[in-house]
Enzyme design. Sequence first.
Site, PDB file in Angstrom:
ATOM      1  N   HIS A   1       0.825  -1.208   0.000  1.00  0.00           N
ATOM      2  CA  HIS A   1       0.000   0.000   0.000  1.00  0.00           C
ATOM      3  C   HIS A   1       0.857   1.256   0.000  1.00  0.00           C
ATOM      4  CE1 HIS A   1       0.965  -0.677   4.251  1.00  0.00           C
ATOM      5  NE2 HIS A   1       0.729   0.602   4.465  1.00  0.00           N
TER       6      HIS A   1
ATOM      7  N   ASP B   1       0.652   4.879   1.767  1.00  0.00           N
ATOM      8  CA  ASP B   1      -0.081   5.371   2.937  1.00  0.00           C
ATOM      9  C   ASP B   1      -1.099   6.437   2.557  1.00  0.00           C
ATOM     10  OD1 ASP B   1       0.853   3.786   5.023  1.00  0.00           O
ATOM     11  OD2 ASP B   1       2.688   4.966   5.224  1.00  0.00           O
TER      12      ASP B   1
ATOM     13  N   HIS C   1       4.622  -0.109   0.362  1.00  0.00           N
ATOM     14  CA  HIS C   1       5.343  -0.921   1.341  1.00  0.00           C
ATOM     15  C   HIS C   1       4.427  -1.986   1.921  1.00  0.00           C
ATOM     16  CE1 HIS C   1       3.696   2.623   3.365  1.00  0.00           C
ATOM     17  NE2 HIS C   1       3.542   1.850   4.439  1.00  0.00           N
TER      18      HIS C   1
ATOM     19  N   ARG D   1       5.493   6.330  13.728  1.00  0.00           N
ATOM     20  CA  ARG D   1       5.540   6.846  12.357  1.00  0.00           C
ATOM     21  C   ARG D   1       5.018   8.275  12.266  1.00  0.00           C
ATOM     22  NH1 ARG D   1       1.314   4.443   8.324  1.00  0.00           N
ATOM     23  NH2 ARG D   1       0.127   6.117   9.265  1.00  0.00           N
TER      24      ARG D   1
HETATM   25  C1  SIN Z   1       3.079   1.310   7.621  1.00  0.00           C
HETATM   26  O1  SIN Z   1       2.423   0.493   6.973  1.00  0.00           O
HETATM   27  O2  SIN Z   1       3.003   2.521   7.404  1.00  0.00           O
HETATM   28  C2  SIN Z   1       4.025   0.823   8.708  1.00  0.00           C
HETATM   29  C3  SIN Z   1       5.042  -0.121   8.203  1.00  0.00           C
HETATM   30  C4  SIN Z   1       5.725  -0.905   9.296  1.00  0.00           C
HETATM   31  O3  SIN Z   1       5.210  -0.974  10.428  1.00  0.00           O
HETATM   32  O4  SIN Z   1       6.774  -1.493   9.031  1.00  0.00           O
END
Ligand code: SIN
Length: 300
Positions: free
Chosen positions: A116, A118, A276, A291
């Site tokens: 995806h 974000d 990612h 994040r």
């Molecule tokens: C996310 O999907 O933004 C987080 C990725 C992760 O936790 O490695």
Amino acid sequence: MARAWAAMRTHISDTRETSTMHIEPLTCSIGAELSGVSLADAAHDAGLFAEIKAALLQHKVVFLRDQPISRADHVAFARRFGELEDHPVAGSDPDHPGLVQIYRNDKRENYENNYHSDGLWRDTPAMGCVLRCIECPPVGGDTIWVNMAAAYANLPEEIQRKIDGLRARSGIEHSFGAVMEPEARRRLAEQYPPAEHPVVRTHPETGEKVLNVCSFTTHFINYHTPDNVRFGLDKTPGASQLLNYLVSQASIPEYQVRFRWKPHSVAIWDNRCTQHYAVQDYWPAPRKMERAAIIGGRID
Ligand code: SIN
């Protein structure tokens, strides 16, 4: 096809030293490790920040090890890119708005293990993110990033022609909303109605064309034209098959880099040209990530 690969590789140079840091590419397509630099310093140093941003534009995701920075510095560094946004489902640190806590403890939650970009369900999806590992399992819990400009460049030409001008809808309801009770899901969908974006976007800073559909994407909204649809079968399942084919491009290893976390490791990614996938192979071991997502612009 060979031309597309050659074009892609010109973006990746060999290992490089700048006056302040060492840049080590991790694959031929995406990702580099930066060393000799502290994000706490870069949070307060415009020149250093500019060097990191240049490396980010070139490599699409950059990684730094051993960054025991404070939450305030994490936020201050990310804010150099732009304003931050909270997430409607994952909570943020109460003292640091915009610092989203992706904490996986004893409860199994499967939000991040799909390819995806974000916030593609927003009208203005994130420009990028700065993700720091607080705690991780001794093994497992890696994250994979994908170069979606490479994914576009390597599509067969007839597919590139077919998707030129196509638009698609992406939503939060079927992803984060899926485990909610119907009433809560309805409220989430009302608050965050699906967003419409071009299937191919142009990166506003590098000019690269990027394949812009992911697991948040539900359907094309302007596919049903006389050229595309002769009979119902061309629309259903024809359009869905095309969408599935495009979404599946992110899983091609040649476009990927896979990162193994340690506490205090940081990943910074350009969300406008990457997707990612956080691998969920570690449960019930805990994994805690924080994040900062930077608000992006409208996609034209
Ligand atoms: C996310 O999907 O933004 C987080 C990725 C992760 O936790 O490695």
